[in-house]
Design an enzyme around this catalytic site. Structure first.
Site, mmCIF file in Angstrom:
data_model
loop_
_atom_site.group_PDB
_atom_site.id
_atom_site.type_symbol
_atom_site.label_atom_id
_atom_site.label_comp_id
_atom_site.label_asym_id
_atom_site.label_seq_id
_atom_site.Cartn_x
_atom_site.Cartn_y
_atom_site.Cartn_z
ATOM 1 N N HIS A 291 75.253 -34.000 35.121
ATOM 2 C CA HIS A 291 74.083 -33.897 36.178
ATOM 3 C C HIS A 291 74.004 -32.460 36.156
ATOM 4 O O HIS A 291 72.639 -32.234 36.096
ATOM 5 C CB HIS A 291 74.512 -34.387 37.530
ATOM 6 C CG HIS A 291 73.365 -34.485 38.391
ATOM 7 N ND1 HIS A 291 72.484 -35.245 38.908
ATOM 8 C CD2 HIS A 291 73.108 -33.446 39.374
ATOM 9 C CE1 HIS A 291 71.724 -35.025 39.771
ATOM 10 N NE2 HIS A 291 72.081 -33.567 40.036
ATOM 11 N N GLU A 292 74.771 -31.626 36.748
ATOM 12 C CA GLU A 292 74.497 -30.134 36.798
ATOM 13 C C GLU A 292 74.065 -29.586 35.464
ATOM 14 O O GLU A 292 73.239 -28.588 35.253
ATOM 15 C CB GLU A 292 75.537 -29.594 37.349
ATOM 16 C CG GLU A 292 76.192 -29.980 38.909
ATOM 17 C CD GLU A 292 74.879 -29.889 39.929
ATOM 18 O OE1 GLU A 292 74.043 -29.144 39.530
ATOM 19 O OE2 GLU A 292 74.897 -30.861 40.562
ATOM 20 N N HIS A 295 70.346 -29.756 34.926
ATOM 21 C CA HIS A 295 69.700 -28.729 35.706
ATOM 22 C C HIS A 295 69.685 -27.596 34.843
ATOM 23 O O HIS A 295 68.633 -26.766 34.612
ATOM 24 C CB HIS A 295 70.124 -28.395 37.330
ATOM 25 C CG HIS A 295 69.870 -29.499 38.047
ATOM 26 N ND1 HIS A 295 68.680 -29.720 38.440
ATOM 27 C CD2 HIS A 295 70.572 -30.188 38.974
ATOM 28 C CE1 HIS A 295 68.491 -30.562 39.606
ATOM 29 N NE2 HIS A 295 69.718 -31.098 39.766
ATOM 30 N N GLU A 321 64.917 -32.274 39.334
ATOM 31 C CA GLU A 321 65.910 -33.343 39.393
ATOM 32 C C GLU A 321 65.758 -34.277 38.377
ATOM 33 O O GLU A 321 66.914 -35.011 37.899
ATOM 34 C CB GLU A 321 65.586 -33.915 40.984
ATOM 35 C CG GLU A 321 66.896 -34.932 41.293
ATOM 36 C CD GLU A 321 68.290 -34.094 41.399
ATOM 37 O OE1 GLU A 321 69.162 -34.936 41.577
ATOM 38 O OE2 GLU A 321 68.205 -32.986 41.501
#
Length: 528
Positions: A291-292, A295, A321
């Protein structure tokens, strides 16, 4: 301003054709000055990011008060730069200069610099510094309250944060009927509560009964993962996956923190991510890292020539996001992805039975189980966590609810209504998120908007990239990354809105049906 005084006499003496040439040159000079000032602000913001990263990763607990002062001083300096009369002169001059020869990107820089300047000049310096200091102390207080599972510890500072953010909204738009929309505009340009209510109503209408149906089905067996997993080994695997997806560790790093996050110290060149690991949950650390990484890929993918300028940021937090969720869910929760990484998991964690397969793992990591904690929620129940938070914070900022109105009780009631669960304490209830301690009111909706954008964008990518998902089974992710760079990363905020970017890439504005269809199709197969 010296440049304007120096050029003015020549304007008086020249004829119109020559004057136009000088006006065009003037626009280029003003733009160059604007870039210099924006890059200085970007560098100062990088210092703040470094302080914030250190606060959550390295700083000793006793440094909280001093760090609050550091951040308060920096906030004052940045506020002065953002509201500088010289910057105002440059922007005013550009508004009357002939900018026809400037590129679309340069015009976008001017547009967004003006937008930022207008917002900043409406916020008094005293309010900006009070907010910064309160947000710094708010984080420390939140950690203490969370550890003690006692909302009463956090309540006084939350009340101050709500009051100051109401004041901030009033400064930005004194006539606004919804102060919450004013704050939300910092994260999702042009979004309204009316539209959010409509989108979220459709999601609740679809997902609440769908989750109820899934709950009637047996959960996939997960005994083969009921072991302790060395967190150091988890970190090694997570780091490898992050690099495989394209994260450049020469321009970034991965650490551990209480709450996972991504932060840019120097856009494109120094992007830092954090995650967290659990000995009893192999999935949390892996998916959190992916997830990170999503980003971080966005931040590292913004072209260097615009990365320190206003148009070199994500057009909205929801779009940002969408990139983390696209990588986490459409890639990291994809069965082909784990066909590739299952041998590595077996190798690093030999306690997992050899009889288990990547298909077994795929079913387990996509298990739908309503739970208390947002960051541990599956993708089907997650939106209901967000809607709960949105409804509470919107009511708080718009004055329909006060901090003294027993917020833990309201939180628990909504959890029961939406997910059929009641938190046992404040730590697994209202105190689980860091956002309010940082004054991020209006941020929560962007998580679910991001999920909608992600589904819509990935649907477009699949149409344009032959055999996209099967590439994952071979550990190939570069073609997807290149597609995202071309369509998302490289565009920054040149298009002034998530809807505009989404329409440019997919042919439609944000449409929740893509997200809901994705969930229903995937989980109907898994739980059919």
């Amino acid at each position: 301003w010296m440049l304007s005084r120096r050029l003015l006499p020549s304007f008086i003496r020249i004829s119109f054709p020559v004057r136009r040439i000088h006006i065009m040159a003037e626009a280029e000079q003003y733009y160059k000055s604007l870039v210099e000032k924006q890059q200085e602000i970007s560098s100062l913001n990088g210092i703040v990011s470094l302080l914030q990263w250190d606060q959550t990763v390295n700083m000793p607990q006793g440094g909280a008060e001093a760090r609050g002062k550091h951040l308060s001083i920096m906030s004052g300096i940045i506020h002065d730069k953002k509201t500088s009369p010289d910057l105002g002169v440059i922007l005013t001059s550009l508004s009357t200069a002939d900018t026809s020869k400037l590129t679309g990107m340069q015009k976008a820089v001017i547009r967004d610099a003006r937008r930022n300047y207008d917002k900043s000049t409406k916020i008094p310096r005293d309010l900006a510094t009070r907010l910064a200091e309160l947000e710094a102390s708010g984080y420390d207080t939140w950690v203490k309250a969370r550890n003690a599972s006692d909302f009463a510890i956090f309540k006084p500072i939350l009340k101050q944060l709500v009051d100051l953010n109401r004041e901030k909204a009033k400064c930005l738009d004194p006539s606004a009927s919804s102060p919450y929309e004013v704050l939300m505009d910092d994260y999702e340009r042009g979004m309204t509560c009316e539209r959010l209510d409509s989108v979220f109503s459709e999601i609740k209408k679809t997902l609440i009964p769908f989750i109820a149906q899934i709950k009637q089905k047996p959960a996939p067996p997960s005994d083969f993962l009921k072991f302790k997993f060395d967190t150091k080994v988890q970190a090694e695997l997570s780091h490898q996956i992050s690099k495989d997806l394209g994260f450049d560790t020469t321009k970034g790093r991965l650490d551990v923190s209480v709450h996972p996050f991504t932060i840019s110290v120097a856009p494109s060149d120094d992007v830092r991510i954090t995650t967290r690991y659990s000995e009893t949950d192999l999935v949390e650390g892996l998916t959190g890292t992916i997830h990170e990484t999503g980003h971080a890929l966005y931040e590292q993918g913004i072209p260097a020539e615009i990365s320190t300028l206003p148009a070199g940021v994500a057009v909205s937090t929801g779009i940002h996001e969408s990139q983390s969720l696209l990588w986490e869910r459409m890639v990291g929760l994809n069965e082909h992805f784990w066909d590739h990484y299952w041998p590595s998991i077996h190798s690093k964690f030999p306690q997992i039975p050899a009889t288990s397969s990547s298909s077994d793992f795929y079913r387990v990591i996509n298990t739908v189980t309503p739970g208390m904690i947002r960051v541990e929620a599956d993708e089907v129940t997650y939106p209901l966590h967000i809607i709960l938070r949105y409804e509470i914070e919107e009511a708080l900022i718009n004055g329909k609810l006060e901090v003294d109105d027993n917020l833990p009780k309201l939180w628990n009631q909504k959890m029961q209504e939406y997910l059929g669960l009641t938190p046992n304490n404040d730590k697994e209830g209202i105190l689980q998120d860091v956002h309010w301690s940082a004054g991020l009111f209006g941020y929560f909706p962007t998580y679910t908007l991001g999920a909608i954008y992600a589904s819509q964008l990935f649907n477009a990518a699949k149409k344009q990239i032959t055999g996209l998902e099967t590439q994952f089974a071979e550990g190939k992710f570069s073609e997807l990354k290149e597609w995202l760079f071309k369509n998302i990363y490289s565009k920054g905020s040149i298009l002034p809105g998530g809807d505009l970017l989404c329409q440019d890439v997919t042919g439609e504005v944000l449409n929740p049906s893509f997200f809901l269809n994705y969930l229903k199709e995937k989980y109907s197969r898994l739980y059919g």
